[in-house]
Design a protein around this motif. Structure first.
Motif, PDB file in Angstrom:
ATOM      1  N   SER A  53       6.628  23.544 -35.965  1.00 50.99           N
ATOM      2  CA  SER A  53       7.689  23.619 -36.884  1.00 50.99           C
ATOM      3  C   SER A  53       7.155  24.379 -38.072  1.00 50.99           C
ATOM      4  CB  SER A  53       8.439  22.494 -37.202  1.00 50.99           C
ATOM      5  OG  SER A  53       7.969  21.584 -38.174  1.00 50.99           O
ATOM      6  N   GLN A 102       6.539  22.398 -41.096  1.00 52.70           N
ATOM      7  CA  GLN A 102       5.241  21.620 -40.898  1.00 52.70           C
ATOM      8  C   GLN A 102       4.007  22.526 -41.063  1.00 52.70           C
ATOM      9  OE1 GLN A 102       5.111  18.945 -37.785  1.00 52.70           O
ATOM     10  NE2 GLN A 102       2.912  18.230 -37.921  1.00 52.70           N
ATOM     11  N   GLY A 113       0.985  20.824 -35.602  1.00 51.48           N
ATOM     12  CA  GLY A 113       1.775  19.754 -35.026  1.00 51.48           C
ATOM     13  C   GLY A 113       2.605  20.211 -33.867  1.00 51.48           C
ATOM     14  N   ASP A 114       3.851  20.141 -34.132  1.00 42.98           N
ATOM     15  CA  ASP A 114       4.876  20.846 -33.109  1.00 42.98           C
ATOM     16  C   ASP A 114       5.170  22.142 -33.262  1.00 42.98           C
ATOM     17  OD1 ASP A 114       6.492  20.683 -35.110  1.00 42.98           O
ATOM     18  OD2 ASP A 114       7.794  19.120 -34.300  1.00 42.98           O
ATOM     19  N   SER A 155       0.875  20.259 -29.107  1.00 44.32           N
ATOM     20  CA  SER A 155       0.560  20.571 -30.539  1.00 44.32           C
ATOM     21  C   SER A 155       0.000  22.045 -30.388  1.00 44.32           C
ATOM     22  CB  SER A 155      -0.104  19.936 -31.514  1.00 44.32           C
ATOM     23  OG  SER A 155      -1.632  19.694 -31.286  1.00 44.32           O
ATOM     24  N   ALA A 204       3.439  23.404 -44.605  1.00 46.77           N
ATOM     25  CA  ALA A 204       2.815  22.287 -45.343  1.00 46.77           C
ATOM     26  C   ALA A 204       1.359  22.150 -44.939  1.00 46.77           C
ATOM     27  CB  ALA A 204       3.548  21.022 -44.923  1.00 46.77           C
ATOM     28  N   ALA A 205       0.906  22.431 -43.642  1.00 48.87           N
ATOM     29  CA  ALA A 205      -0.352  22.525 -43.165  1.00 48.87           C
ATOM     30  C   ALA A 205      -1.181  23.448 -43.977  1.00 48.87           C
ATOM     31  CB  ALA A 205      -0.475  22.470 -41.688  1.00 48.87           C
ATOM     32  N   THR A 261      10.601  26.950 -34.700  1.00 48.28           N
ATOM     33  CA  THR A 261       9.376  26.440 -33.989  1.00 48.28           C
ATOM     34  C   THR A 261       8.724  27.960 -33.888  1.00 48.28           C
ATOM     35  OG1 THR A 261      10.143  24.673 -32.982  1.00 48.28           O
ATOM     36  CG2 THR A 261       8.326  25.507 -32.249  1.00 48.28           C
ATOM     37  N   GLU A 311      13.994  27.352 -40.901  1.00 47.47           N
ATOM     38  CA  GLU A 311      13.634  26.257 -39.811  1.00 47.47           C
ATOM     39  C   GLU A 311      13.417  26.640 -38.371  1.00 47.47           C
ATOM     40  OE1 GLU A 311      15.081  22.539 -39.975  1.00 47.47           O
ATOM     41  OE2 GLU A 311      15.561  22.551 -42.313  1.00 47.47           O
TER      42      GLU A 311
END
Length: 307
Positions: free
Chosen positions: A163, A166, A160-161, A142, A169-170, A189, A187
């Protein structure tokens, strides 16, 4: 027994309550029991055009910082207001059209711009923020975003990964995050990056005009308060506008008082007394208090407008 003078750079060796002293001092000046004060302020951090209740000296530092460079006034204005012991102190940050949040755009592994990280508030403070995306040492596989202010780590956000959705949102969903917001542009990474500095933050002080103060007066009419104080501003045209506003709202049943003053130059002029008397005569109204002299507190000089 512990004793002596506290010094941040030369800390005492004897055990005692020294470590509690700093936080106690930060809260020593705080709200009292008399009335509600509202004050427009200029700052390098904090919400713009919103009423924020300030209950202690520590809260001033947290909300607006202590930095009063380049015309910022929040710390001294609110500190002096708290010395008067108001039941409630409402701060209202002003900013001109140039006010901007510092930001940086992060890329994915193909070099595409995929995530924008932006300071939560307009101001030059955001220019000190640095973002780093790196593999997590505690969660293999991660990633995490580390936010620094200079060399001080403010917060670590688990991604997380990695992205972009994510990550956004974090950052935005962290209740302890008081510094940045994130926007997923595409979108993807996130690629690892070290020391991505946020830039472009502007406090909106240089281009601030009396028009912003006039707009603030309209906003003040939505609040219940007793005393209005300006943030050390002594412009004659603005004093006239404030006095006219006070006269109007008092005639409409809102019994507020404005406390105004003069510049440091007026306070120290050979004819300082006559200047102060002239200000009072020009206003000539029971709803406006004109302070005629400055003061020195803890070695710092304040103009009559600040007092």
């Amino acid at each position: 027994m512990a004793g002596g003078t506290w010094n941040v750079t030369d800390q005492p060796v004897l055990p005692g309550l020294y470590m509690n002293f700093v936080s106690a001092a930060g809260n020593a000046i705080q709200a009292g029991a008399r009335g509600v004060v509202v004050a427009p302020v200029k700052a390098h951090w904090g919400p713009v055009g919103q009423f924020v209740e300030v209950g202690s000296e520590a809260a001033i530092r947290e909300l607006f910082q202590e930095d009063e460079s380049e015309g910022a006034t929040a710390y001294s204005t609110l500190y002096l207001a708290l010395l008067g012991g108001p039941k409630k102190l409402l701060a209202y940050r002003l900013a001109g059209a140039s006010a901007t949040e510092a930001s940086v755009t992060l890329q994915d592994e193909s070099g595409n711009a995929v995530l924008r990280v932006k300071a939560k508030y307009p101001g030059k403070r955001g220019n000190d923020f640095i973002a780093s995306v790196e593999p997590s040492l505690s969660l293999p596989g991660s990633k995490e975003l580390k936010l620094y202010e200079g060399t001080a780590l403010l917060r670590t956000f688990p991604l997380g990964d990695g992205s972009t959705l994510q990550a956004a949102a974090a950052v935005n969903g962290d209740p302890a995050n008081a510094w940045i917001v994130a926007e997923a542009l595409e979108e993807g990474t996130l690629a690892d990056v070290s020391g991505a500095a946020l830039t472009g933050g502007d406090s909106g002080i240089a281009d601030l005009t009396n028009a912003e103060y006039a707009s603030a007066l309209s906003a003040f009419e939505t609040q219940d308060f007793h005393v209005l104080t300006l943030d050390g501003v002594s412009d004659a045209a603005l004093r006239t506008s404030v006095a006219a506003w006070v006269k109007r709202v008092r005639s409409e049943g809102k019994g507020v008082i404005a406390v105004l003053g003069g510049s440091a130059a007026d306070d120290t002029a050979a004819d300082a007394v006559s200047k102060a008397v002239a200000r009072s005569a020009a206003i000539d109204h029971e709803g406006v208090v004109n302070v005629g002299t400055g003061a020195v507190l803890n070695g710092r000089a304040y103009s009559s407008a600040q007092v």
